[in-house]
Scaffold this motif. Structure first.
Motif, PDB file in Angstrom:
ATOM      1  N   ILE A  78       0.857  -1.186   0.000  1.00 57.17           N
ATOM      2  CA  ILE A  78       0.000   0.000   0.000  1.00 57.17           C
ATOM      3  C   ILE A  78       0.893   1.235   0.000  1.00 57.17           C
ATOM      4  CG2 ILE A  78      -1.967  -1.106   1.128  1.00 57.17           C
ATOM      5  CD1 ILE A  78      -1.066   0.134   3.778  1.00 57.17           C
ATOM      6  N   ASP A  79       0.305   2.381  -0.254  1.00 57.85           N
ATOM      7  CA  ASP A  79       1.024   3.656  -0.203  1.00 57.85           C
ATOM      8  C   ASP A  79       1.092   4.065   1.267  1.00 57.85           C
ATOM      9  OD1 ASP A  79       1.944   6.245  -0.266  1.00 57.85           O
ATOM     10  OD2 ASP A  79       0.334   7.009  -1.549  1.00 57.85           O
ATOM     11  N   VAL A  80       2.225   3.761   1.921  1.00 58.35           N
ATOM     12  CA  VAL A  80       2.343   4.006   3.359  1.00 58.35           C
ATOM     13  C   VAL A  80       2.452   5.490   3.708  1.00 58.35           C
ATOM     14  CG1 VAL A  80       3.222   1.727   3.969  1.00 58.35           C
ATOM     15  CG2 VAL A  80       4.822   3.523   3.297  1.00 58.35           C
ATOM     16  N   TYR A  83      -1.635   5.634   3.849  1.00 61.24           N
ATOM     17  CA  TYR A  83      -2.423   4.570   4.474  1.00 61.24           C
ATOM     18  C   TYR A  83      -1.563   3.703   5.374  1.00 61.24           C
ATOM     19  CZ  TYR A  83      -5.547   5.743   0.614  1.00 61.24           C
ATOM     20  OH  TYR A  83      -6.342   6.406  -0.276  1.00 61.24           O
ATOM     21  N   TYR A  84      -2.227   2.964   6.237  1.00 55.45           N
ATOM     22  CA  TYR A  84      -1.558   1.923   7.001  1.00 55.45           C
ATOM     23  C   TYR A  84      -2.528   0.764   7.187  1.00 55.45           C
ATOM     24  CZ  TYR A  84      -3.832   4.168  11.044  1.00 55.45           C
ATOM     25  OH  TYR A  84      -4.737   4.725  11.910  1.00 55.45           O
ATOM     26  N   GLY A  85      -1.972  -0.440   7.218  1.00 57.20           N
ATOM     27  CA  GLY A  85      -2.784  -1.635   7.381  1.00 57.20           C
ATOM     28  C   GLY A  85      -2.695  -2.136   8.808  1.00 57.20           C
ATOM     29  N   ASN A 139      -7.536  -4.168   7.883  1.00 60.30           N
ATOM     30  CA  ASN A 139      -8.208  -3.001   7.335  1.00 60.30           C
ATOM     31  C   ASN A 139      -7.133  -2.018   6.891  1.00 60.30           C
ATOM     32  OD1 ASN A 139     -10.708  -4.016   7.856  1.00 60.30           O
ATOM     33  ND2 ASN A 139     -11.209  -2.609   9.513  1.00 60.30           N
ATOM     34  N   ILE A 140      -7.355  -1.389   5.746  1.00 56.53           N
ATOM     35  CA  ILE A 140      -6.442  -0.387   5.225  1.00 56.53           C
ATOM     36  C   ILE A 140      -7.061   0.974   5.543  1.00 56.53           C
ATOM     37  CG2 ILE A 140      -5.177   0.430   3.209  1.00 56.53           C
ATOM     38  CD1 ILE A 140      -4.626  -2.574   4.122  1.00 56.53           C
TER      39      ILE A 140
END
Length: 143
Positions: A78-80, A83-85, A139-140
């Motif tokens: 993901i584009d950290v 976002y964060y997972g 969840n992102i």
């Protein structure tokens, strides 16, 4: 993070966090990431600090390895910066006991959506026998 080299990703994952974290305490080491096939591999030594009272690998320690891998897998893809997972569900089946040695986990996506990732983590012993099978949901979230 997927734009980094394999070596850069592994270095980041193995040094993530300034403090002593649970993965560091359990000596979890990321050893491979395959960007093309979207898999992540890590090891953990089985020693007394991860045993339950019967002298075998504690199921919670297997879950820590699995969750560490599943969360890290999501965060690689993901584009950290935006976002964060984070893990929201984990289901593990402990299939075989282990007293010592090294276990190796491999995480791969079952589904990789924009807001939810479901991964599968297989943990095996040195002979390739399946020790634990885990599915995990992340969840992102927007930062």
């Amino acid at each position: 993070m997927k734009n980094l080299t394999k070596e850069e990703i592994l270095y980041f994952l193995n040094s993530w966090g300034e403090e002593v974290t649970l993965p560091k305490t359990l000596e979890i080491k990321f050893i491979d990431v395959d960007i093309e096939n979207e898999t992540l591999t890590a090891t953990m030594p089985v020693q007394p600090k991860v045993h339950q009272p019967f002298g075998i690998l504690h199921g919670g320690a297997s879950c820590v390895l699995a969750e560490t891998m599943g969360s890290s897998l999501s965060n690689i893809f993901i584009d950290v910066s935006s976002y964060y997972g984070v893990g929201t569900n984990i289901n593990s089946n402990h299939l075989r006991s282990k007293k010592d040695g090294i276990i190796t986990g491999t995480a791969r996506f079952i589904r990789k959506g924009k807001t939810i990732h479901v991964s599968e983590i297989e943990i095996r012993d040195e002979e390739g026998q399946l020790i634990s099978h885990t599915t995990m949901t992340n969840n992102i979230l927007s930062k």
